[in-house]
Scaffold this motif. Structure first.
Motif, mmCIF file in Angstrom:
data_model
loop_
_atom_site.group_PDB
_atom_site.id
_atom_site.type_symbol
_atom_site.label_atom_id
_atom_site.label_comp_id
_atom_site.label_asym_id
_atom_site.label_seq_id
_atom_site.Cartn_x
_atom_site.Cartn_y
_atom_site.Cartn_z
ATOM 1 N N UNK A 280 0.734 -1.224 -0.122
ATOM 2 C CA UNK A 280 0.008 0.032 -0.022
ATOM 3 C C UNK A 280 0.960 1.075 0.085
ATOM 4 N N UNK A 281 0.222 2.522 -0.080
ATOM 5 C CA UNK A 281 0.975 3.513 -0.198
ATOM 6 C C UNK A 281 0.332 4.595 0.726
ATOM 7 N N UNK A 282 0.999 5.570 1.550
ATOM 8 C CA UNK A 282 0.860 6.526 2.407
ATOM 9 C C UNK A 282 1.218 7.920 1.661
ATOM 10 N N UNK A 377 5.948 3.936 0.197
ATOM 11 C CA UNK A 377 5.177 2.950 0.059
ATOM 12 C C UNK A 377 5.659 1.659 1.187
ATOM 13 N N UNK A 378 4.404 0.889 1.515
ATOM 14 C CA UNK A 378 4.780 -0.069 2.421
ATOM 15 C C UNK A 378 5.404 -1.117 2.060
ATOM 16 N N UNK A 379 6.561 -1.566 2.719
ATOM 17 C CA UNK A 379 7.270 -2.604 1.914
ATOM 18 C C UNK A 379 7.712 -3.739 3.018
ATOM 19 N N UNK A 380 6.857 -3.583 4.341
ATOM 20 C CA UNK A 380 6.923 -4.861 5.210
ATOM 21 C C UNK A 380 8.221 -4.560 6.231
ATOM 22 N N UNK A 381 9.094 -3.855 5.917
ATOM 23 C CA UNK A 381 10.110 -3.481 7.157
ATOM 24 C C UNK A 381 10.232 -2.376 7.895
ATOM 25 N N UNK A 383 7.954 0.148 10.406
ATOM 26 C CA UNK A 383 6.809 0.286 11.123
ATOM 27 C C UNK A 383 5.998 1.859 10.798
ATOM 28 N N UNK A 384 4.850 2.081 11.314
ATOM 29 C CA UNK A 384 4.037 2.916 10.859
ATOM 30 C C UNK A 384 4.670 4.341 11.150
ATOM 31 N N UNK A 385 5.304 4.392 12.227
ATOM 32 C CA UNK A 385 5.963 5.857 12.630
ATOM 33 C C UNK A 385 7.010 5.727 11.602
ATOM 34 N N UNK A 386 7.907 4.976 11.085
ATOM 35 C CA UNK A 386 8.833 4.948 10.138
ATOM 36 C C UNK A 386 8.477 5.387 8.961
ATOM 37 N N UNK A 387 7.167 4.771 8.488
ATOM 38 C CA UNK A 387 6.517 4.941 7.356
ATOM 39 C C UNK A 387 6.058 6.692 7.219
ATOM 40 N N UNK A 388 5.633 7.051 8.383
ATOM 41 C CA UNK A 388 5.178 8.630 8.043
ATOM 42 C C UNK A 388 6.344 9.333 8.334
ATOM 43 N N UNK A 407 6.711 14.008 -4.305
ATOM 44 C CA UNK A 407 7.913 13.194 -4.347
ATOM 45 C C UNK A 407 7.549 11.494 -3.657
ATOM 46 N N UNK A 408 8.307 10.878 -3.936
ATOM 47 C CA UNK A 408 8.347 9.749 -3.445
ATOM 48 C C UNK A 408 9.427 9.375 -2.416
ATOM 49 N N UNK A 409 9.134 8.807 -1.302
ATOM 50 C CA UNK A 409 10.292 8.480 -0.293
ATOM 51 C C UNK A 409 11.535 7.758 -0.856
ATOM 52 N N UNK A 410 11.138 6.938 -1.876
ATOM 53 C CA UNK A 410 12.510 6.189 -2.346
ATOM 54 C C UNK A 410 12.273 5.956 -3.872
ATOM 55 N N UNK A 411 12.612 6.738 -4.650
ATOM 56 C CA UNK A 411 12.381 6.887 -5.998
ATOM 57 C C UNK A 411 12.992 5.767 -6.961
#
Length: 657
Positions: A280-282, A377-381, A383-388, A407-411
């Motif tokens: 998923x994506x945030x 993007x959620x990649x499984x590694x 956490x919610x706080x790290x994703x934010x 912008x994406x977090x990791x292009x």
């Protein structure tokens, strides 16, 4: 609970039945007693008549033989006796000498009495003999004995008894009919009161009783109506208060979106929960210079802008299954799109930015504004706080550029399947029926008793079985959910046929519920199955909120078929609990977001406790899902929930077909 109590009392006689039985028995007893007395009196009367008849005949024959005819002449005596016997109903006439020698006589049998033999045995009329002496002057020649024939007596008694019985039946029938009418009329309000009491037990206070009866019954009716009037607002207010507190704690008061704390809690479940975690994506969206616009054009216009943005975000979330949005602070918003890869997510967010940029620019002229966004993007590694944090870092990079941008977090991260690729893969999988049925147990609070198995699908994509969190959002997006739900139903019904004791629960997709053709096919297949009573159907609360008419039709049709219905993901769909009482739901399944770390969240504990109390008061069961830790389960066992599911209690496994 309420249903079990009612089933337990099915064998108990009603008050009307008791009154009718007692009074009818009393009337019948009186009629039988009256018939018995009348029968005995008429029997005694006929017996006395037979006695008098015999004695009169004996006296007449004796006098004739003594005075008119020479009693010493046997021939003359026989002629007299024959004439007497033929002129009346006699069983026997005997003229005997003083030595007991028969001089003349006649007799008849008791055959052909024209009445039933059992009545002859029951009546058993006596046969008294009348006697008279035959004299010649002062000399006694002999005696005459006469026995009257009881045949006419039996016939008269039979006729009289028939009249008594017919009269008793008419009187008794009329009395019973009058009694039934009177008791039914007097107790008619009682049935209405019974229905009202059951409705109050379900916390339904709308029913009123308007029938009138006796003074005491009218007083009870008035008291029940008054109680319903008093309790109705009380319980309605309680439910509204709980709903209000829930909204206050979880919703932004201005926009109606999830507030920061509620959004972060639900994101944590989606990202960190083992059961829910999936791709998923945030996205974070920031409207630049909002404070300046707010100050220049006034707070009212600024608030209107925020509400308009929120409504557009709600539409985006509604169009994507499982998506949810929230307001972080000021003019910063967040939206999570489950099941979406980074490439598709960027396209969605860029389209949103273009739309919002036009709206924002029109409102803020001549102030130069921009809309920035960061996507992660959620990649499984993470956490919610790290994703934010990653998403926020991408947002800050976007803000360094002029104009609206994203912008994406990791292009450099590899892209997942695009939308059209997903469509093709899912379509082929459904056509080839590469669908597997999986199961997860729903256990009672003792942790061992299995109540049912929740069934869901796995789809094979490129030789890998994918769980629903990965492909369901795409199936919803491309209109394939109805086909998928039909395939799951067919496999579930086949399983029920093989396992006579198994109970299964299937949750329908949001788009399936709104599809008229799907409802028709789904109900038709269930109707054909003799095992449908062991099937539970879950309907997402989100669907109840947005498709109330179609959901109402589906739920009522399922209940007519004997299929139990549960509201799935209860608590996140925005449906007031008071609305759910109008539909015959059997259970609620509380959403995972309320269960995750529930022992640490006081407001979630209060909400769940309140929902359990209200649901049980209306005869509705409460299930929970997403139990993943011992601490969560230990707390849930202290509540009066009816069942729970989750990775801690039982992990999903292939169905035992």
């Amino acid at each position: 609970m309420q249903s079990s109590r009612r089933d337990h009392q099915l064998g108990v006689m009603t008050l009307r039945g008791v009154l009718l039985t007692f009074t009818s028995g009393l009337i019948l007893t009186l009629l039988v007693a009256s018939m018995s007395v009348s029968f005995d009196r008429f029997r005694d009367y006929i017996s006395s008549q037979l006695d008098w008849h015999a004695q009169d005949a004996a006296t007449a024959v004796g006098l004739s033989l003594s005075n008119a005819i020479d009693g010493r002449d046997p021939i003359a005596s026989a002629s007299l006796i024959d004439a007497m016997f033929d002129s009346g109903s006699y069983l026997q006439i005997r003229y005997t000498s003083n030595d007991g020698e028969l001089i003349a006589g006649r007799s008849a049998s008791l055959e052909a009495l024209s009445v039933p033999d059992w009545f002859v045995t029951l009546a058993d009329l006596p046969a008294p003999a009348g006697e008279a002496a035959v004299m010649q002057g002062w000399q006694r020649l002999g005696s005459v004995s006469v026995i009257s024939h009881p045949g006419p007596g039996y016939r008269d008694l039979w006729r009289i008894s028939g009249g008594i019985l017919l009269g008793s039946l008419i009187v008794g029938g009329a009395a019973l009919a009058s009694l039934f009418w009177l008791i039914t009329r007097l107790l008619r309000p009682l049935r209405a009161l019974e229905a009202q009491a059951e409705a109050i037990g379900r916390r339904d206070f709308r029913r009123r009783v308007s029938l009138s009866s006796t003074r005491e019954m009218n007083r009870v009716t008035h008291a029940m109506n008054q109680m319903a009037d008093d309790l109705g607002p009380l319980f309605e207010g309680q439910a509204k208060l709980i709903q209000h507190l829930r909204h206050t704690n979880s919703e932004d008061s201005l926009t109606g979106l999830a507030n920061r704390r509620a959004f972060d809690q639900r994101l944590k479940v989606e990202v960190e929960s083992e059961e829910k975690s999936a791709v998923g994506v945030l996205a974070l969206l920031q409207f630049s210079k909002f404070a300046e616009v707010n100050q220049r054009f006034g707070r009212e216009q600024g608030d209107q802008l925020l509400r308009e943005i929120a409504e557009r975000l709600k539409k985006v979330a509604l169009a994507h299954s499982g998506a949810f949005a929230g307001r972080r602070m000021g003019a910063e918003f967040a939206i999570f799109l489950p099941g979406v890869g980074l490439r598709d997510g960027l396209q969605w967010v860029k389209a949103l930015i273009t739309e919002f940029d036009g709206v924002y620019a029109d409102v803020s002229r001549p102030v130069e504004t921009a809309v920035h966004s960061g996507v992660a993007e959620v990649d499984g590694s993470l956490s919610a706080s790290e994703l934010l944090a990653a998403c926020d870092e991408a947002l800050r990079r976007a803000q360094l550029k002029s104009g609206s941008n994203c912008f994406s977090a990791d292009a450099t991260a590899p892209a997942h399947y695009g939308g059209e690729t997903w469509r093709g893969l899912l379509t082929r999988a459904l056509e080839d029926q590469k669908i597997a049925l999986w199961q997860q147990p729903l256990l009672a609070t003792d942790g061992t008793t299995e109540m049912q198995q929740q069934v869901f699908s796995r789809v094979m994509i490129e030789r890998v079985w994918l769980k629903g969190a990965l492909f369901v959002p795409m199936a919803e997006r491309f209109g394939l959910m109805a086909q998928l739900d039909i395939l799951v139903l067919e496999k579930a019904l086949a399983w029920l046929q093989q396992a006579p004791e198994q109970v299964l629960s299937q949750t329908l997709g949001h788009s399936s519920v709104a599809d008229d053709e799907f409802q028709k096919n789904y109900l038709s297949r269930i109707k054909e199955s003799p095992f449908r009573q062991r099937l539970w159907v879950g309907i997402p609360e989100h669907s109840v909120h947005h498709h109330r008419v179609k959901v109402g039709l589906l739920v009522r049709n399922l209940r007519k078929l004997g299929v139990a219905v549960v509201v799935d993901r209860f608590g996140v769909g925005g449906v007031p609990f008071n609305y759910l009482r109008n539909l015959p739901f059997q259970a609620l399944r509380i959403d995972n977001s309320f269960i995750h770390d529930i022992h640490l969240h006081e407001d979630n504990r209060f909400y769940l406790e309140s929902m359990v109390a209200i649901a049980h008061s209306r005869g509705v069961k409460v299930f929970v899902s997403g139990v993943e830790t011992a601490q969560e389960w230990a707390f849930l066992q202290t509540l009066e929930i009816d069942g729970a599911a989750g990775y801690y209690l039982g992990r999903p496994a292939p169905a035992l077909l």
